[in-house]
Design a protein around this motif. Structure first.
Motif, PDB file in Angstrom:
ATOM      1  N   SER A  94      -1.889 -19.119  -3.454  1.00  0.00           N
ATOM      2  CA  SER A  94      -3.382 -18.909  -3.116  1.00  0.00           C
ATOM      3  C   SER A  94      -3.566 -18.628  -1.800  1.00  0.00           C
ATOM      4  O   SER A  94      -4.442 -17.915  -1.399  1.00  0.00           O
ATOM      5  N   ILE A  95      -2.879 -19.615  -1.058  1.00  0.00           N
ATOM      6  CA  ILE A  95      -3.237 -19.134   0.549  1.00  0.00           C
ATOM      7  C   ILE A  95      -2.786 -17.729   0.991  1.00  0.00           C
ATOM      8  O   ILE A  95      -3.537 -17.446   1.922  1.00  0.00           O
ATOM      9  N   VAL A  96      -1.661 -17.495   0.372  1.00  0.00           N
ATOM     10  CA  VAL A  96      -1.201 -16.137   0.968  1.00  0.00           C
ATOM     11  C   VAL A  96      -2.149 -15.127   0.557  1.00  0.00           C
ATOM     12  O   VAL A  96      -2.615 -14.054   1.022  1.00  0.00           O
ATOM     13  N   ILE A  97      -2.563 -15.151  -0.836  1.00  0.00           N
ATOM     14  CA  ILE A  97      -3.294 -14.128  -1.421  1.00  0.00           C
ATOM     15  C   ILE A  97      -4.704 -14.270  -0.593  1.00  0.00           C
ATOM     16  O   ILE A  97      -5.405 -13.080  -0.338  1.00  0.00           O
ATOM     17  N   ASP A  98      -5.404 -15.203  -0.272  1.00  0.00           N
ATOM     18  CA  ASP A  98      -6.688 -15.439   0.544  1.00  0.00           C
ATOM     19  C   ASP A  98      -6.422 -14.654   1.836  1.00  0.00           C
ATOM     20  O   ASP A  98      -7.399 -13.881   2.342  1.00  0.00           O
ATOM     21  N   ALA A  99      -5.024 -14.876   2.586  1.00  0.00           N
ATOM     22  CA  ALA A  99      -4.745 -14.099   3.725  1.00  0.00           C
ATOM     23  C   ALA A  99      -4.940 -12.985   3.431  1.00  0.00           C
ATOM     24  O   ALA A  99      -5.004 -11.695   4.610  1.00  0.00           O
ATOM     25  N   VAL A 100      -4.181 -12.421   2.575  1.00  0.00           N
ATOM     26  CA  VAL A 100      -4.122 -10.868   2.090  1.00  0.00           C
ATOM     27  C   VAL A 100      -5.297 -10.133   1.963  1.00  0.00           C
ATOM     28  O   VAL A 100      -5.810  -9.196   2.493  1.00  0.00           O
ATOM     29  N   ALA A 101      -6.253 -10.810   1.161  1.00  0.00           N
ATOM     30  CA  ALA A 101      -7.588 -10.504   0.910  1.00  0.00           C
ATOM     31  C   ALA A 101      -8.493 -10.280   2.269  1.00  0.00           C
ATOM     32  O   ALA A 101      -9.297  -9.429   2.673  1.00  0.00           O
ATOM     33  N   SER A 102      -8.365 -11.393   3.106  1.00  0.00           N
ATOM     34  CA  SER A 102      -9.083 -11.368   4.404  1.00  0.00           C
ATOM     35  C   SER A 102      -8.631 -10.024   5.293  1.00  0.00           C
ATOM     36  O   SER A 102      -9.271  -9.628   6.046  1.00  0.00           O
ATOM     37  N   LEU A 103      -7.173  -9.906   5.249  1.00  0.00           N
ATOM     38  CA  LEU A 103      -6.491  -8.774   5.925  1.00  0.00           C
ATOM     39  C   LEU A 103      -7.200  -7.443   5.624  1.00  0.00           C
ATOM     40  O   LEU A 103      -7.578  -6.529   6.333  1.00  0.00           O
ATOM     41  N   ILE A 104      -7.432  -7.121   4.222  1.00  0.00           N
ATOM     42  CA  ILE A 104      -7.691  -6.062   3.533  1.00  0.00           C
ATOM     43  C   ILE A 104      -9.280  -5.840   4.222  1.00  0.00           C
ATOM     44  O   ILE A 104      -9.742  -4.825   4.556  1.00  0.00           O
ATOM     45  N   LYS A 105      -9.990  -7.049   3.989  1.00  0.00           N
ATOM     46  CA  LYS A 105     -11.651  -7.003   4.575  1.00  0.00           C
ATOM     47  C   LYS A 105     -11.764  -6.530   5.786  1.00  0.00           C
ATOM     48  O   LYS A 105     -12.598  -5.739   6.338  1.00  0.00           O
ATOM     49  N   GLU A 106     -11.100  -7.270   6.831  1.00  0.00           N
ATOM     50  CA  GLU A 106     -10.905  -6.765   8.200  1.00  0.00           C
ATOM     51  C   GLU A 106     -10.634  -5.257   8.569  1.00  0.00           C
ATOM     52  O   GLU A 106     -11.420  -4.568   9.083  1.00  0.00           O
ATOM     53  N   THR A 107      -9.739  -4.888   7.842  1.00  0.00           N
ATOM     54  CA  THR A 107      -8.805  -3.561   7.966  1.00  0.00           C
ATOM     55  C   THR A 107     -10.199  -2.618   7.503  1.00  0.00           C
ATOM     56  O   THR A 107     -10.482  -1.504   8.310  1.00  0.00           O
ATOM     57  N   THR A 108     -10.644  -2.810   6.274  1.00  0.00           N
ATOM     58  CA  THR A 108     -11.717  -2.078   5.723  1.00  0.00           C
ATOM     59  C   THR A 108     -13.076  -2.004   6.461  1.00  0.00           C
ATOM     60  O   THR A 108     -13.757  -0.841   6.894  1.00  0.00           O
ATOM     61  N   GLY A 109     -13.217  -2.891   7.211  1.00  0.00           N
ATOM     62  CA  GLY A 109     -14.570  -3.138   7.886  1.00  0.00           C
ATOM     63  C   GLY A 109     -14.361  -2.442   9.466  1.00  0.00           C
ATOM     64  O   GLY A 109     -15.405  -1.697   9.783  1.00  0.00           O
ATOM     65  N   GLU A 110     -13.138  -2.326   9.864  1.00  0.00           N
ATOM     66  CA  GLU A 110     -12.901  -1.622  11.128  1.00  0.00           C
ATOM     67  C   GLU A 110     -12.981  -0.192  10.798  1.00  0.00           C
ATOM     68  O   GLU A 110     -13.305   0.560  11.510  1.00  0.00           O
ATOM     69  N   CYS A 118     -12.261   4.264   3.233  1.00  0.00           N
ATOM     70  CA  CYS A 118     -11.153   3.486   2.551  1.00  0.00           C
ATOM     71  C   CYS A 118     -10.920   4.110   1.316  1.00  0.00           C
ATOM     72  O   CYS A 118     -11.696   3.669   0.413  1.00  0.00           O
ATOM     73  N   VAL A 119      -9.743   5.049   1.291  1.00  0.00           N
ATOM     74  CA  VAL A 119      -9.782   5.532  -0.367  1.00  0.00           C
ATOM     75  C   VAL A 119      -8.923   4.617  -1.147  1.00  0.00           C
ATOM     76  O   VAL A 119      -8.762   4.695  -2.277  1.00  0.00           O
ATOM     77  N   GLY A 120      -8.239   3.627  -0.656  1.00  0.00           N
ATOM     78  CA  GLY A 120      -7.689   2.569  -1.611  1.00  0.00           C
ATOM     79  C   GLY A 120      -6.663   1.666  -0.524  1.00  0.00           C
ATOM     80  O   GLY A 120      -6.589   2.031   0.689  1.00  0.00           O
ATOM     81  N   ALA A 121      -6.103   0.787  -1.108  1.00  0.00           N
ATOM     82  CA  ALA A 121      -5.270  -0.042  -0.473  1.00  0.00           C
ATOM     83  C   ALA A 121      -3.898  -0.346  -1.483  1.00  0.00           C
ATOM     84  O   ALA A 121      -4.208  -0.587  -2.760  1.00  0.00           O
ATOM     85  N   ALA A 122      -2.864  -0.516  -0.758  1.00  0.00           N
ATOM     86  CA  ALA A 122      -1.592  -0.864  -1.830  1.00  0.00           C
ATOM     87  C   ALA A 122      -0.873  -1.986  -0.982  1.00  0.00           C
ATOM     88  O   ALA A 122      -0.678  -1.853   0.137  1.00  0.00           O
ATOM     89  N   LEU A 157     -11.936 -10.109  -3.354  1.00  0.00           N
ATOM     90  CA  LEU A 157     -12.740  -9.124  -2.702  1.00  0.00           C
ATOM     91  C   LEU A 157     -14.126  -8.575  -3.380  1.00  0.00           C
ATOM     92  O   LEU A 157     -14.974  -8.368  -2.631  1.00  0.00           O
ATOM     93  N   GLY A 158     -14.051  -8.853  -4.856  1.00  0.00           N
ATOM     94  CA  GLY A 158     -15.444  -8.564  -5.385  1.00  0.00           C
ATOM     95  C   GLY A 158     -15.759  -7.059  -5.143  1.00  0.00           C
ATOM     96  O   GLY A 158     -14.975  -6.333  -5.466  1.00  0.00           O
ATOM     97  N   ARG A 159     -17.107  -6.828  -4.879  1.00  0.00           N
ATOM     98  CA  ARG A 159     -17.511  -5.610  -5.121  1.00  0.00           C
ATOM     99  C   ARG A 159     -16.968  -4.725  -3.969  1.00  0.00           C
ATOM    100  O   ARG A 159     -17.072  -3.303  -3.898  1.00  0.00           O
ATOM    101  N   SER A 160     -16.733  -5.181  -3.036  1.00  0.00           N
ATOM    102  CA  SER A 160     -16.000  -4.530  -1.741  1.00  0.00           C
ATOM    103  C   SER A 160     -14.539  -4.182  -1.668  1.00  0.00           C
ATOM    104  O   SER A 160     -14.103  -3.476  -0.978  1.00  0.00           O
ATOM    105  N   ALA A 161     -13.936  -4.405  -3.014  1.00  0.00           N
ATOM    106  CA  ALA A 161     -12.512  -4.054  -3.267  1.00  0.00           C
ATOM    107  C   ALA A 161     -12.462  -2.655  -3.524  1.00  0.00           C
ATOM    108  O   ALA A 161     -13.100  -2.038  -4.131  1.00  0.00           O
ATOM    109  N   PRO A 162     -11.457  -1.942  -2.522  1.00  0.00           N
ATOM    110  CA  PRO A 162     -11.176  -0.613  -2.512  1.00  0.00           C
ATOM    111  C   PRO A 162     -10.241  -0.549  -4.014  1.00  0.00           C
ATOM    112  O   PRO A 162      -9.519  -1.376  -4.297  1.00  0.00           O
ATOM    113  N   PRO A 163      -9.913   0.822  -4.436  1.00  0.00           N
ATOM    114  CA  PRO A 163      -8.815   0.759  -5.620  1.00  0.00           C
ATOM    115  C   PRO A 163      -7.607   0.256  -5.141  1.00  0.00           C
ATOM    116  O   PRO A 163      -7.128   0.362  -3.792  1.00  0.00           O
ATOM    117  N   LEU A 164      -6.994  -0.604  -5.560  1.00  0.00           N
ATOM    118  CA  LEU A 164      -5.585  -1.495  -5.179  1.00  0.00           C
ATOM    119  C   LEU A 164      -4.619  -1.138  -6.210  1.00  0.00           C
ATOM    120  O   LEU A 164      -4.613  -0.847  -7.224  1.00  0.00           O
TER     121      LEU A 164
END
Length: 379
Positions: A94-110, A118-122, A157-164
Motif C-alpha cells: 500500500s505504501i508503494v502504491i501510494d507513492a506511485v499514485a503521488s508520482l502520477i499526480k505530480e507528473t500529470t500536474g506538471e 496526458c493521454v494515459g499512463a502505464a 487517483l479518483g476522477r483525476s486518473a488518466p487511462p491506466l
C-alpha cells in the motif's frame, strides 16, 4: 497502425486521405510542413509529419529499489523525468502504491501546467502481470502476488486518473530499445534487463514476442545450475541467481559491506563497485568475471533458440559492461551452434536504466494510435 487499416488507407481516395489528414491536424496530432515538388506537373504536395507536441504519455517503473516516471510525446521527446529511491522490496504494498499514485499526480500536474494533455499512463512491473485485469500476478523479487495494481491506483487517483495500463518491465523496455535502435536493418533482437531479477524482451521481424499467455521473456528462471542457490521463485539454480545484481554483489563484497545495503540507491552502489574494479580490487574483478561467464552461458542458449541479429544488455549491466562484455562475447563464441551465429552483435543499451519507464510511456502513447479522437479529448 494495424495492417488492415494501412491497406484500407492505401485504397482510399485522395479526398478521403486529405480529410483524414485534416482531422489529425485539427486534433493536434499531425502537422503539414513545407511543400515538396517531385518534378511532376501540378500543385506541389505537402509533407505531413507526426506532431502531438501538446500530448504526452506517462510511463512508471516500479523496481526493487526505486520508482520512476517519464513523460513522452508521440515523437519520442522526453518532457519530464522523475526518479525516487524507494525500498520497494521491504515496504508494504500500500505504501508503494501510494507513492506511485503521488508520482502520477505530480507528473500529470506538471504536464497540465505546461499546457500538455496526458493521454494515459502505464506502469511497468517486474514479474508476471495480467495487463487485461491490471493485476501483478507474481513478482517474487518485490514480494508481490495477485496485487490489483491498476484498480488500487484508480481508487487512489479518483476522477483525476488518466487511462491506466500495465506491462512487464523487460517487455516494455525492449520496445523503447527497438524504437531507438541505431541500426535500421536490425529487426530481430533480444533485450536483457539486469536487476535483482533478470528479464528479457524479444523482437522478431520487428514484432514483440509475447507468447500465448503473454509470458514470453521470463528468462531469469531458466534452470542453468540445478544444484545452485535458491531463487526467489523457490527453485534452485535459476539464471538470475547466477547473474542477477544480488549474485554479483554477494560475490564482490562481505555481508556487512555498504554495497549490499538496499537502502542505498543502486546507482551509488554500482558506482562504488566500478570504482573498486578500476582500483584493481581482486574480489570485485573476480565477481565481475564470473558474472560475465555465466551471462555468456545463458545468452548462448538464447542465441541458439532465437537467432537474433543483436543482443542488448540493459539494467545494471550497462554500469559494469566494460568489465563483463568481453567475457560474454568470448563465452558465446565458444558455445553457440547456430549457423552464422557470429552475425549476432552483443551491445550495451543506450538507454540504460531509462529503458523501462520509456517503454511504459510508449505503451501509454499508443492510445493515440488506437483512438486518436478519444486520446485528444474530443469525445
Amino acid at each position: 497502425m494495424r495492417t488492415g487499416a494501412a491497406k484500407s488507407l492505401l485504397r482510399a481516395s485522395k479526398p478521403t486521405i486529405t480529410s483524414l489528414v485534416g482531422e489529425l491536424v485539427d486534433l493536434g496530432l499531425a502537422r503539414e510542413s513545407h511543400a515538396e515538388r517531385s518534378g511532376a506537373i501540378g500543385r506541389p504536395g505537402l509533407i505531413v509529419e507526426l506532431d502531438g507536441r501538446e500530448f504526452a504519455g506517462i510511463g512508471i517503473e516500479v523496481s526493487t529499489g526505486h520508482i520512476k516516471a517519464t513523460a513522452l510525446t508521440p515523437r519520442g521527446q522526453v518532457l519530464i523525468e522523475k526518479y525516487s529511491p524507494l525500498d520497494v522490496c521491504h515496504l508494504d504494498q500500500s505504501i508503494v502504491i501510494d507513492a506511485v499514485a503521488s508520482l502520477i499526480k505530480e507528473t500529470t500536474g506538471e504536464l497540465r501546467r505546461a499546457g500538455v494533455r496526458c493521454v494515459g499512463a502505464a506502469v511497468a512491473a517486474p514479474g508476471i502481470v495480467d495487463p487485461v485485469d491490471g493485476i501483478v500476478e507474481n513478482a517474487p523479487n518485490i514480494g508481490w502476488s495477485h496485487v490489483p495494481l491498476i484498480g488500487a491506483l484508480t481508487e487512489r487517483l479518483g476522477r483525476s486518473a488518466p487511462p491506466l495500463g500495465l506491462g512487464n518491465d523487460a517487455r516494455l523496455a525492449v520496445i523503447a530499445e527497438y524504437l531507438g535502435f541505431q541500426n535500421p536493418d536490425v529487426h530481430d533482437l533480444i533485450y536483457i534487463i539486469g536487476g535483482i531479477g533478470i528479464g528479457g524482451g524479444f523482437i522478431s521481424d520487428g514484432r514483440l514476442i509475447t507468447g500465448s499467455s503473454g509470458l514470453a521473456g521470463e528468462i531469469g528462471h531458466m534452470p542453468l545450475d540445478p544444484g545452485g542457490a535458491v531463487c526467489a521463485c523457490g527453485r534452485r539454480g535459476c539464471w538470475e541467481t547466477m547473474v542477477g545484481l544480488t549474485a554479483l554483489l554477494r560475490r564482490a563484497a562481505a555481508c556487512d559491506d555498504e554495497v549490499l545495503d538496499s537502502t542505498i540507491d543502486v546507482k551509488q552502489r554500482l558506482d562504488e563497485l566500478v570504482a573498486r574494479a578500476d582500483a584493481g580490487d581482486r574480489r570485485t574483478l573476480a565477481a565481475l568475471d564470473a558474472v560475465g561467464a555465466d551471462l555468456g552461458l545463458g545468452l548462448s542458449l538464447l542465441s541458439d533458440v532465437m537467432n537474433p541479429r543483436a543482443i542488448v544488455l540493459g539494467g545494471y549491466f550497462t554500469h559494469v559492461s566494460r568489465y563483463v562484455i568481453d567475457q560474454v562475447r568470448a563465452v558465446m563464441a565458444a558455445r553457440v551452434i547456430t549457423p552464422r551465429a557470429g552475425d549476432c552483435e552483443v551491445m550495451v543499451s543506450t538507454l540504460g536504466f531509462d529503458a523501462v519507464a520509456r517503454g511504459a510511456a510508449c505503451l501509454a502513447v499508443d492510445r493515440i494510435y488506437q483512438d486518436p479522437v478519444g486520446a485528444a479529448g474530443r469525445v
